[in-house]
Design a protein around this motif. Structure first.
Motif, PDB file in Angstrom:
ATOM      1  N   TRP A 122      68.719  23.559  45.413  1.00 21.77           N
ATOM      2  CA  TRP A 122      67.547  22.691  45.539  1.00 21.77           C
ATOM      3  C   TRP A 122      67.437  22.223  46.986  1.00 21.77           C
ATOM      4  O   TRP A 122      68.367  21.596  47.501  1.00 21.77           O
ATOM      5  N   PRO A 123      66.312  22.518  47.639  1.00 19.05           N
ATOM      6  CA  PRO A 123      66.208  22.164  49.064  1.00 19.05           C
ATOM      7  C   PRO A 123      66.137  20.657  49.309  1.00 19.05           C
ATOM      8  O   PRO A 123      66.502  20.195  50.390  1.00 19.05           O
ATOM      9  N   HIS A 124      65.672  19.925  48.310  1.00 20.36           N
ATOM     10  CA  HIS A 124      65.488  18.477  48.498  1.00 20.36           C
ATOM     11  C   HIS A 124      66.733  17.687  48.119  1.00 20.36           C
ATOM     12  O   HIS A 124      66.714  16.462  48.098  1.00 20.36           O
ATOM     13  N   MET A 125      67.810  18.392  47.764  1.00 18.51           N
ATOM     14  CA  MET A 125      69.058  17.698  47.416  1.00 18.51           C
ATOM     15  C   MET A 125      70.148  18.103  48.398  1.00 18.51           C
ATOM     16  O   MET A 125      70.196  19.254  48.834  1.00 18.51           O
ATOM     17  N   THR A 126      71.048  17.172  48.682  1.00 17.67           N
ATOM     18  CA  THR A 126      72.191  17.485  49.538  1.00 17.67           C
ATOM     19  C   THR A 126      73.124  18.455  48.815  1.00 17.67           C
ATOM     20  O   THR A 126      72.953  18.727  47.615  1.00 17.67           O
ATOM     21  N   ASN A 130      73.290  18.826  44.837  1.00 17.91           N
ATOM     22  CA  ASN A 130      73.154  20.082  44.115  1.00 17.91           C
ATOM     23  C   ASN A 130      74.280  20.270  43.104  1.00 17.91           C
ATOM     24  O   ASN A 130      74.062  20.777  42.009  1.00 17.91           O
ATOM     25  N   VAL A 131      75.482  19.869  43.480  1.00 17.46           N
ATOM     26  CA  VAL A 131      76.624  20.034  42.570  1.00 17.46           C
ATOM     27  C   VAL A 131      76.559  19.002  41.449  1.00 17.46           C
ATOM     28  O   VAL A 131      76.927  19.272  40.306  1.00 17.46           O
ATOM     29  N   MET A 132      76.064  17.813  41.786  1.00 14.08           N
ATOM     30  CA  MET A 132      76.029  16.724  40.795  1.00 14.08           C
ATOM     31  C   MET A 132      74.982  16.935  39.708  1.00 14.08           C
ATOM     32  O   MET A 132      75.134  16.435  38.589  1.00 14.08           O
ATOM     33  N   ALA A 150      81.891  16.365  42.370  1.00 13.21           N
ATOM     34  CA  ALA A 150      81.205  17.179  43.382  1.00 13.21           C
ATOM     35  C   ALA A 150      82.017  17.226  44.671  1.00 13.21           C
ATOM     36  O   ALA A 150      82.183  18.298  45.276  1.00 13.21           O
ATOM     37  N   LEU A 151      82.555  16.089  45.096  1.00 13.54           N
ATOM     38  CA  LEU A 151      83.333  16.070  46.329  1.00 13.54           C
ATOM     39  C   LEU A 151      84.601  16.900  46.184  1.00 13.54           C
ATOM     40  O   LEU A 151      84.996  17.625  47.104  1.00 13.54           O
ATOM     41  N   ALA A 152      85.223  16.826  45.014  1.00 14.54           N
ATOM     42  CA  ALA A 152      86.439  17.620  44.776  1.00 14.54           C
ATOM     43  C   ALA A 152      86.106  19.113  44.817  1.00 14.54           C
ATOM     44  O   ALA A 152      86.861  19.916  45.393  1.00 14.54           O
ATOM     45  N   MET A 153      84.977  19.497  44.215  1.00 18.13           N
ATOM     46  CA  MET A 153      84.596  20.922  44.189  1.00 18.13           C
ATOM     47  C   MET A 153      84.195  21.408  45.582  1.00 18.13           C
ATOM     48  O   MET A 153      84.520  22.529  45.978  1.00 18.13           O
ATOM     49  N   LEU A 154      83.492  20.570  46.332  1.00 20.30           N
ATOM     50  CA  LEU A 154      83.117  20.961  47.696  1.00 20.30           C
ATOM     51  C   LEU A 154      84.369  21.094  48.554  1.00 20.30           C
ATOM     52  O   LEU A 154      84.457  21.968  49.424  1.00 20.30           O
ATOM     53  N   ASP A 155      85.355  20.229  48.304  1.00 22.52           N
ATOM     54  CA  ASP A 155      86.618  20.339  49.025  1.00 22.52           C
ATOM     55  C   ASP A 155      87.280  21.689  48.722  1.00 22.52           C
ATOM     56  O   ASP A 155      87.820  22.351  49.601  1.00 22.52           O
ATOM     57  N   ASP A 164      77.020  15.729  52.437  1.00 28.95           N
ATOM     58  CA  ASP A 164      75.719  15.060  52.505  1.00 28.95           C
ATOM     59  C   ASP A 164      74.702  15.818  53.345  1.00 28.95           C
ATOM     60  O   ASP A 164      73.649  15.282  53.695  1.00 28.95           O
ATOM     61  N   ALA A 165      75.010  17.088  53.632  1.00 29.96           N
ATOM     62  CA  ALA A 165      74.052  17.922  54.371  1.00 29.96           C
ATOM     63  C   ALA A 165      73.070  18.567  53.393  1.00 29.96           C
ATOM     64  O   ALA A 165      73.432  18.906  52.265  1.00 29.96           O
TER      65      ALA A 165
END
Ligand code: ADP
Ligand code: MG
Length: 273
Positions: A122-126, A130-132, A150-155, A164-165
């Motif tokens: 989703w372009p309008h979501m960080t 998107n993960v959340m 989400a933070l754990a998965m992005l890690d 937050d990009a």
């Protein structure tokens, strides 16, 4: 196939809750057509727990269709797809095959995650947003809980610093890693990848393959449609060559890349080696 083909395994699936000997995915006699064209012409495939199966083959041979059937993004015409022993998409009623309800379908495919060539963020979501999204909407997690996951998965995909990009500020490789994080957040038992690096600039392919290698090392069960023969040779337990809707050759990477003398396979591999 013969009229009786599908009935027996489907009935068996209805009564036996679990697949034997750990095969997470069992495909039996899978057929699928679009109009007059039979795209899958009787596919049989087992994927065991923690196995990595790489699917190769010419364009148009049915690789994406097979993967989409395993996630029931496509209905199939005959045969059985069992996910953890559960028949996917259909039920038998009075000996006849009927389409399962939405609830049954969602239940049977809840443990299947999929990553596509196009990342579809989703372009309008960080990245984190998107993960959340599905965690909150589909799994009913609270915002805080979803954010933590989400933070754990992005890690896990090496992107904690970019949580937050927005997608437009991320490279294609980073966007695909967000898409992988998004799939992993749903805690799948099986991950399906359809040419996950084919849309990427060459210098971004490695970072995505690296994440997938780590996932394989962590014991994830994976089916990967890919043209990355180096990845397949290194990571796959089994390589499957699909040609014209059938599995023409399957075996260990060594068997398929070096030993198999199937003419269509040899011809296909000439483009890569
Ligand atoms: P691959 O992923 O191996 O390139 P696909 O599974 O995408 O092959 O496609 C197999 C065949 O099915 C191709 O001939 C393709 O044109 C056809 N096909 C795929 N999707 C559709 C569709 N939705 N409608 C009609 N034909 C389709
Ligand atoms: Mg495809």
């Amino acid at each position: 196939g013969a009229p009786g083909d599908a009935a027996a395994p489907a009935d068996a699936a209805g009564s036996a809750a679990r697949a034997p000997d750990g095969a997470l995915i069992q495909v039996r006699g899978l057929r699928k057509h679009y109009g007059d064209v039979e795209v899958l012409r009787g596919v049989d495939l087992d994927i065991g727990k923690s196995e990595v199966v790489c699917i190769i083959g010419p364009s148009g041979s049915g690789k994406s269709t097979l993967l989409r059937c395993l996630a029931f993004l496509e209905e199939y015409d005959a045969g059985d797809v069992l996910i953890e022993g559960e028949l996917l998409g259909y039920a038998t009623r009075n000996g006849k095959r009927v389409k399962a309800s939405h609830a049954q379908i969602n239940h049977a495919r809840r443990n299947v995650g999929m990553v596509f060539q196009q990342f579809n963020l989703w372009p309008h979501m960080t990245a984190a947003g998107n993960v959340m999204e599905a965690l909150q909407r589909v799994r009913g997690r609270s915002r805080d809980e979803a954010r933590r996951t989400a933070l754990a998965m992005l890690d896990r995909v090496g992107l904690a610093a970019r949580a937050d990009a927005y997608p437009a500020k991320l490279s294609g490789g980073q966007q695909q890693r967000v898409a992988i994080a998004r799939a992993l957040a749903m805690e799948p038992h099986i991950m399906l990848f359809d040419e996950p690096t084919s849309a990427l600039d060459p210098e971004l392919v490695g970072e995505v393959l690296q994440v997938m290698k780590q996932l394989a090392r962590d014991g994830m069960t994976m089916a990967v449609v890919t043209h990355e023969m180096g990845f397949a040779a290194q990571v796959a337990d089994k390589v499957v060559f699909i040609d014209e809707g059938r599995i023409a050759v399957q075996g260990s990477p060594h068997d398929v890349f070096h030993d198999a003398d199937h003419p269509r396979l040899r011809q296909f591999l000439q483009n890569y080696f």
